[in-house]
Design an enzyme around this catalytic site. Structure first.
Site, PDB file in Angstrom:
ATOM      1  CG  ASP A 241      15.869  33.270  29.233  1.00 30.78           C
ATOM      2  OD1 ASP A 241      15.159  32.289  28.998  1.00 30.78           O
ATOM      3  OD2 ASP A 241      17.022  33.400  28.771  1.00 30.78           O
TER       4      ASP A 241
ATOM      5  CB  SER B 197      18.248  32.247  25.898  1.00 34.56           C
ATOM      6  OG  SER B 197      16.871  32.263  26.168  1.00 34.56           O
TER       7      SER B 197
ATOM      8  CB  SER C 180      14.355  35.709  23.423  1.00 28.43           C
ATOM      9  OG  SER C 180      15.635  36.179  23.090  1.00 28.43           O
TER      10      SER C 180
END
Length: 352
Positions: free
Chosen positions: A273, A271, A233
């Site tokens: 983001d 991830s 992340s």
């Protein structure tokens, strides 16, 4: 304390000038504080961005958020997206400590409002996170509410970067990630404005790492075993003194993904983001029925987009350049990027 930044190697990202500190704290009024936990089992911490020296619950700031990929557990985004205002410091920590860090923010804000005789019954605490479970025994939830208060008490314009605070246990491109920051300045009319970025980097596949377009990750992957998968992340916080509406901030935050892409991010399935942004120029006073604000002409946004992209890219690289090697609680070790930059510096600078 390591103070190395990517510019120390003669690597200049983009073309716009940076501020005096080349950090988010080049935006007047913004400060940053950390509390780092570095024990046998705890490689973690908390980082707090103080958006203003005023009581932010009483004098809210125009704000926005953007989620590029939502594999994350951030709190407070729903109200920011709905109302377009920020009424809390922004704290960053590890995934399983979000709740305890939120308790610390609540304690701080209620205590400050009571002391300053500002009526408060509820507010919107903002906490972002990255999963640092590879180096930190995350299940122990080592970050406590009192650590948040210590981070706030230590907040200043000059702050550490690298493996500190919320970045102590993070991993970026299979190497040591952490907290990184950068800034850019642009002139609009006769006035100079600053766009600052702070990141908590914890993403990317080793082979994908690029510095100014140079495929450093491919070189590193040839030398080390166990290169990373594309998961993790990144939290990105943008601050500016440019007068912007929440909608304009949202437009800018969407461009941060370009800065991430220039470092090699592919925004993988795992991830998270997440981007949060605020402007210190427009203060929202709840005591007034009508708000008198100034915003930038939409036709002047191109230079702002470019400034944000450049600062995002450099902040990520600074998070790595400032980080030292860290050995985790299971013995897993993540190495700093500096030896690899130094080994290939001629190729990197020639390429760029």
């Amino acid at each position: 304390m390591n103070t190395t930044r990517i510019r120390d190697y003669g690597i200049i990202i983009g073309h716009l000038p940076c501020g005096r500190r080349n950090a988010i704290t080049d935006v007047p009024g913004v400060t940053v504080g950390h509390h780092t936990l570095n024990t046998e089992t705890a490689k973690t911490g908390v980082t707090v961005i103080m958006p203003s020296q005023e009581n932010i619950f009483q004098k809210k700031l125009a704000a926005s958020c953007y989620v590029l990929n939502g594999f994350g557990k951030t709190t407070g985004l729903l109200q920011i997206a709905e109302l377009g205002t920020l009424e809390s410091p922004i704290a960053l920590t590890n995934t399983l400590n979000v709740g305890l860090v939120q308790e610390g923010l609540v304690e701080y804000m209620i205590s400050r409002c009571d002391k300053e005789q500002v009526p408060i019954h509820s507010f919107n605490p903002v906490v972002g996170e990255c999963n640092d479970c590879h180096l930190n025994d995350i299940k122990k939830r080592a970050v406590r509410p009192e650590h948040v208060l210590k981070a706030i008490a230590s907040a200043s314009e000059d702050f550490q970067q690298g493996d500190v605070g919320a970045g102590k246990g993070t991993i970026c491109f299979g190497l040591k990630g952490g907290i990184g920051s950068a800034s850019r300045q642009i002139k609009i009319g006769e006035s100079l404005y600053t766009i600052g970025i702070l990141v908590q980097s914890n993403f990317g596949k080793t082979q994908d790492l690029e510095i100014n377009g140079f495929p450093l990750g491919e070189k590193i992957a040839q030398e080390i075993e166990g290169t990373s998968q594309d998961k993790g992340s990144i939290m990105s916080v943008l601050a500016t003194d440019l007068p912007l509406s929440s909608r304009q901030l949202h437009r800018i935050l969407k461009r941060l993904g370009i800065g991430l892409g220039r470092t090699g991010s592919r925004v993988g399935h795992g991830s998270g983001d997440v981007m949060i942004g605020f402007s210190t120029a427009n203060v929202i006073d709840d005591s007034s029925e009508l708000q008198n604000i100034i915003i930038l002409n939409e036709n002047k946004m191109d230079s702002v987009f470019r400034a944000a992209i450049e600062a995002e890219e450099e902040a990520v690289l600074n998070s790595m350049a400032a980080a030292d090697t860290v050995k985790g609680y299971t013995g897993e070790t993540r190495y700093g990027v500096r030896p690899y930059i130094e080994k290939f510096i001629k190729e990197i600078t020639h390429f760029s």
